[in-house]
Design an enzyme around this catalytic site. Structure first.
Site, PDB file in Angstrom:
ATOM      1  N   HIS A  48      -6.499  -4.764 -19.781  1.00 24.83           N
ATOM      2  CA  HIS A  48      -5.562  -5.639 -19.071  1.00 24.83           C
ATOM      3  C   HIS A  48      -6.322  -6.784 -18.416  1.00 24.83           C
ATOM      4  O   HIS A  48      -7.538  -6.898 -18.568  1.00 24.83           O
ATOM      5  CB  HIS A  48      -4.669  -4.850 -18.115  1.00 24.83           C
ATOM      6  CG  HIS A  48      -5.360  -4.204 -16.952  1.00 24.83           C
ATOM      7  ND1 HIS A  48      -5.982  -4.915 -15.961  1.00 24.83           N
ATOM      8  CD2 HIS A  48      -5.502  -2.899 -16.621  1.00 24.83           C
ATOM      9  CE1 HIS A  48      -6.478  -4.080 -15.061  1.00 24.83           C
ATOM     10  NE2 HIS A  48      -6.205  -2.848 -15.446  1.00 24.83           N
ATOM     11  N   HIS A  65      -9.665  -6.140 -16.549  1.00 23.13           N
ATOM     12  CA  HIS A  65     -10.846  -5.945 -17.401  1.00 23.13           C
ATOM     13  C   HIS A  65     -11.283  -7.287 -18.003  1.00 23.13           C
ATOM     14  O   HIS A  65     -12.469  -7.573 -18.097  1.00 23.13           O
ATOM     15  CB  HIS A  65     -10.543  -4.977 -18.556  1.00 23.13           C
ATOM     16  CG  HIS A  65      -9.953  -3.677 -18.119  1.00 23.13           C
ATOM     17  ND1 HIS A  65      -8.745  -3.209 -18.582  1.00 23.13           N
ATOM     18  CD2 HIS A  65     -10.394  -2.747 -17.241  1.00 23.13           C
ATOM     19  CE1 HIS A  65      -8.484  -2.047 -18.024  1.00 23.13           C
ATOM     20  NE2 HIS A  65      -9.463  -1.743 -17.205  1.00 23.13           N
ATOM     21  N   CYS A 124      -9.851  13.984  -7.045  1.00 22.69           N
ATOM     22  CA  CYS A 124      -8.849  13.077  -7.631  1.00 22.69           C
ATOM     23  C   CYS A 124      -9.194  12.900  -9.107  1.00 22.69           C
ATOM     24  O   CYS A 124     -10.277  12.415  -9.441  1.00 22.69           O
ATOM     25  CB  CYS A 124      -8.833  11.721  -6.930  1.00 22.69           C
ATOM     26  SG  CYS A 124      -7.823  10.531  -7.817  1.00 22.69           S
ATOM     27  N   CYS A 148      -9.833   9.155 -10.160  1.00 25.68           N
ATOM     28  CA  CYS A 148     -11.156   8.599  -9.848  1.00 25.68           C
ATOM     29  C   CYS A 148     -12.265   9.448 -10.439  1.00 25.68           C
ATOM     30  O   CYS A 148     -13.421   9.044 -10.440  1.00 25.68           O
ATOM     31  CB  CYS A 148     -11.393   8.538  -8.342  1.00 25.68           C
ATOM     32  SG  CYS A 148     -10.232   7.510  -7.470  1.00 25.68           S
ATOM     33  N   CYS A 172      -5.266  10.093  -2.304  1.00 27.00           N
ATOM     34  CA  CYS A 172      -6.362   9.253  -2.771  1.00 27.00           C
ATOM     35  C   CYS A 172      -5.980   7.801  -2.494  1.00 27.00           C
ATOM     36  O   CYS A 172      -4.890   7.368  -2.877  1.00 27.00           O
ATOM     37  CB  CYS A 172      -6.574   9.450  -4.281  1.00 27.00           C
ATOM     38  SG  CYS A 172      -7.390   8.048  -5.052  1.00 27.00           S
ATOM     39  N   HIS A 198      -5.247   5.877  -6.023  1.00 23.88           N
ATOM     40  CA  HIS A 198      -4.181   6.296  -6.935  1.00 23.88           C
ATOM     41  C   HIS A 198      -2.939   6.786  -6.221  1.00 23.88           C
ATOM     42  O   HIS A 198      -1.932   7.108  -6.872  1.00 23.88           O
ATOM     43  CB  HIS A 198      -4.705   7.384  -7.884  1.00 23.88           C
ATOM     44  CG  HIS A 198      -5.737   6.859  -8.827  1.00 23.88           C
ATOM     45  ND1 HIS A 198      -7.058   6.824  -8.524  1.00 23.88           N
ATOM     46  CD2 HIS A 198      -5.604   6.313 -10.055  1.00 23.88           C
ATOM     47  CE1 HIS A 198      -7.726   6.287  -9.531  1.00 23.88           C
ATOM     48  NE2 HIS A 198      -6.863   5.968 -10.475  1.00 23.88           N
ATOM     49  N   LYS A 229      -2.484  -4.307  -6.106  1.00 22.17           N
ATOM     50  CA  LYS A 229      -3.532  -4.319  -7.131  1.00 22.17           C
ATOM     51  C   LYS A 229      -2.916  -4.108  -8.513  1.00 22.17           C
ATOM     52  O   LYS A 229      -2.040  -3.272  -8.678  1.00 22.17           O
ATOM     53  CB  LYS A 229      -4.540  -3.196  -6.862  1.00 22.17           C
ATOM     54  CG  LYS A 229      -5.666  -3.184  -7.884  1.00 22.17           C
ATOM     55  CD  LYS A 229      -6.536  -1.958  -7.788  1.00 22.17           C
ATOM     56  CE  LYS A 229      -7.563  -1.972  -8.917  1.00 22.17           C
ATOM     57  NZ  LYS A 229      -8.252  -0.703  -9.096  1.00 22.17           N
ATOM     58  N   LYS A 244      -3.136   0.061 -14.260  1.00 20.36           N
ATOM     59  CA  LYS A 244      -2.327   0.798 -15.230  1.00 20.36           C
ATOM     60  C   LYS A 244      -1.504   1.864 -14.505  1.00 20.36           C
ATOM     61  O   LYS A 244      -0.334   2.070 -14.788  1.00 20.36           O
ATOM     62  CB  LYS A 244      -3.282   1.398 -16.269  1.00 20.36           C
ATOM     63  CG  LYS A 244      -2.948   2.772 -16.758  1.00 20.36           C
ATOM     64  CD  LYS A 244      -2.192   2.729 -18.053  1.00 20.36           C
ATOM     65  CE  LYS A 244      -1.992   4.134 -18.558  1.00 20.36           C
ATOM     66  NZ  LYS A 244      -0.776   4.483 -19.134  1.00 20.36           N
TER      67      LYS A 244
END
Ligand code: MSP
Length: 637
Positions: free
Chosen positions: A18, A21, A126, A129, A143, A146, A295, A298
């Site tokens: 995405h 990246h 998690c 992570c 977390c 997430h 943020k 995904k």
């Protein structure tokens, strides 16, 4: 000059690439090109991180083996980079046999030196992570990244004696101000080192996870994914004896976003110390691309596809926008409006118009041939000085990873050249027959454009090469001397033929002033039509769900924080105004219908990732649901 090495994180293969990246990889490519432009020896490394729970889960969701799934997504990354004009020297995969061998070699070395021991540990794990969290690091028990509740795990594992190296690491950071940049992240890491850090758990029992690199000293365990992944930076270079390792490692810079600061700034350097490998040169940390202050990720379901942006606006404009918009180190907000704004203002108006005007005048006054320069006057000298100073500053800022400031500095000169055209008025000089002055002014302009095009190569290589071509210059990396380019105003040979016009950066209209009947105006009509088109409805991801947990939102009487299962995807956290109508216990276990792709939003400080559909009648609220027996995660059509 020291050889230059730049790496990106190696990306997880649990989702396709995405914009986040793409940004890091474009930055790495562009800083690498800035060094290539100066004829330095460079090495640019990127790749994919393919082991661990995440990948196993993602593969299982698609009914595929981890191998097949990893291969598929890794290929997507590899295919996309060249389309974004990214030229990496190596694409590493953690499933490469040489990488696995290298990881085992390092593990054995550290084990033999006594810095790996066997012990028992309990902690909050998690899966997103792939790491344990301490109580203190969790936010509301979740977390922080997430927004999911970690699982408490207790098991026997191998540990890396990281604590032994924390003090030496602190001293290294204090003694090397450029080791972690920008400053805010250096301070954050020094803060982390002030907290109580534990030794690092570096194994996972095969009974729980087998998709990983086996520990060379215990066949019942695989390597923790971070211990495996971080080593890619030296396995790719052929540590310990490979010629690339010897050549490039002392000039190694790692590029990451702030999400993975700790593994890179604490785990990795302490691992290197324990393995007796010199530390990398610097870690460069950038912020997040956000969508409406959230943020882009995904797991939150709000990603922008880089290829759709590239296809719509062109790769040059896309790269320019990313580098110009984000102040390196801070978060930046992504929107198509902002992208089009920059495209129109900076590229189409300032640079595109200038280039078109100068090319057209060269044809009108000199039949398209670059004139011999005459004697410069004050205005020309000032322009040249300002130009040379702008290029020097631009290169300095760029090498310091201050891309936005560098481009802003370059554009000071682009704007100046636009003013210079108006002030020196070549059309008047032509009319007056002032040939000497006309030649000087046109040479200053043409050479200025050539230098601008050349300096833009790291930002937008394709457009830079085309613009140079329009100025009659063939781009040849070998023959460029950037130091000379920023110290004198020569380069374009008199007599060189230039193109008639340049349409490199056409204006884009977000469909406002398109003529009636055009595709855009039809689309606009559709957008304003009160009737919903079928393709609009199809965009809504409405699915069946089940509420599994209900909590109050602190300081908001009407709100509940719900955990809703929606099938094989991750459970959602949804904030809903249901507290006036239902007791928490009434809601737990209820089947519901959820709008799952609503843009994530913080409500009273709590992240909400969807909407539960309900009907209100007077004081009563009724929750929508499907017939009994329909499982969570089924799409409503
Ligand atoms: N596999 C690990 C990294 C191991 S490196 C030894 C990993 N992978 S990841 O796929 O999650 O990639 C994280 C990186 O992707 C970030 O550090 C950043 O480079 C990029 N980004 C992902 N989302 C981003 C934004 N929203 N904004 C900016 N960069 C983002 O972590």
């Amino acid at each position: 000059m020291n050889p230059f090495f730049i790496s990106t994180p190696i990306y997880y293969v649990n989702a396709k690439p995405h914009l986040g990246h793409a940004y890091t990889t474009i930055v790495a490519d562009s800083i690498n090109r800035m060094h290539r432009l100066q004829n330095r020896q460079t090495y640019f490394l990127t790749g994919t991180d393919e082991h661990g729970d995440k990948i196993v889960e993602a593969a299982a969701r698609k009914n595929q083996s981890p191998e097949t799934y990893a291969e598929k997504i890794s290929t997507l990354f590899r295919q996309i980079w060249p389309l974004l004009e990214i030229e990496n020297d190596r694409f590493i995969r953690t499933t490469d046999p040489e990488h696995k061998e290298c990881v085992q070699k390092i593990l054995l070395k550290v084990y033999d030196s006594g810095d790996i021991y066997f012990g028992e540990y309990g902690g909050h794990y998690c899966y997103g992570c792939e790491r344990f969290y301490t109580e203190k690091e969790l936010v509301d028990g979740l977390c922080p990244d997430h927004l999911e509740k970690p699982k408490f795990l207790q098991e026997k594992n191998y540990f890396f004696r990281m604590t032994k190296y924390l003090e030496p690491l602190k001293q290294h950071i204090l003694g090397n101000p450029d080791f972690i940049r920008p400053e805010r992240y250096r301070n954050e890491v020094l803060g982390m080192l002030g907290d109580e850090l534990n030794d690092l758990c570096i194994s996972r029992p095969k009974t729980r996870l087998s998709w990983g690199i086996e520990l060379p000293f215990d066949h019942n365990y695989v390597t923790y994914v971070w211990f495996d992944a971080l080593i890619n930076y030296i396995s790719a270079l052929g540590w310990p004896d490979g010629p690339d390792f010897k050549k490039y490692w002392s000039g190694a810079h790692h590029l990451v976003a702030k999400d993975i600061l700790k593994p890179h700034a604490v785990f990795w350097p302490t691992m290197l110390m324990a393995a007796g490998v010199p530390l990398y040169r610097s870690l460069r940390v950038h912020g997040y691309w956000t969508i409406k202050e959230t943020k882009m990720s995904k797991s939150l379901g709000n990603v922008v596809e880089p290829m759709s942006m590239k296809d719509k606006y062109g790769v040059s404009c896309f790269r320019y926008f990313l580098l110009r918009e984000m102040q390196f180190g801070l978060d930046a907000s992504f929107s198509e409006e902002a992208l089009v704004g920059r495209l129109n203002a900076d590229l189409a108006n300032d640079l595109g118009n200038l280039t078109n005007r100068v090319l057209a005048m060269t044809h009108k006054y000199f039949k398209g041939s670059v004139p011999v320069t005459g004697k410069p006057q004050d205005l020309d000298r000032e322009t040249i000085e300002l130009g040379l100073e702008s290029f020097r500053e631009y290169v300095r800022l760029y090498e310091n990873f201050d891309f936005a400031k560098a481009l802003a500095r370059l554009w000071v000169f682009v704007s100046h050249l636009n003013k210079y055209v108006d002030q020196s008025a070549p059309w008047v000089l032509f009319k007056e027959g002032n040939a000497d002055r006309l030649q000087t002014v046109m040479y200053v302009l043409l050479e200025g454009l050539r230098k601008i095009a050349l300096h833009l190569w790291p930002v937008m290589p394709g457009a830079s090469e085309k613009m140079l071509d329009q100025l009659g210059v063939k781009f040849d990396l070998e023959s460029i001397d950037l130091a000379a380019e920023t110290s004198h105003w020569q380069g374009l040979d008199a007599g060189t033929l230039v193109a008639r016009k340049s349409n490199l950066f056409p204006r884009v209209d977000l469909s406002l002033d398109k003529p009636e009947g055009s595709k855009e105006s039809q689309k606009r009509k559709k957008d304003n039509d009160p009737l919903v088109q079928f393709e609009d409805f199809q965009k809504l991801e409405i699915v069946t769900g089940k509420i599994t947990e209900v909590n109050k939102v602190q300081g908001a009487d009407k709100l509940y924080k719900l955990r809703v299962e929606i099938g094989d995807d991750k459970p959602r956290q949804i904030v809903a105004g249901l507290a006036d109508f239902f007791a928490a216990t009434d809601l737990e276990g209820r089947e519901v219908i959820v709008l799952a792709n609503l843009a994530p939003k913080k409500i009273r400080g709590v992240m909400s990732q969807g909407m539960v559909l309900a009907v209100r009648q007077g004081d009563r609220m009724s929750l929508l649901k499907a017939d009994p027996g329909v499982e969570p995660g089924k799409r409503i059509s």
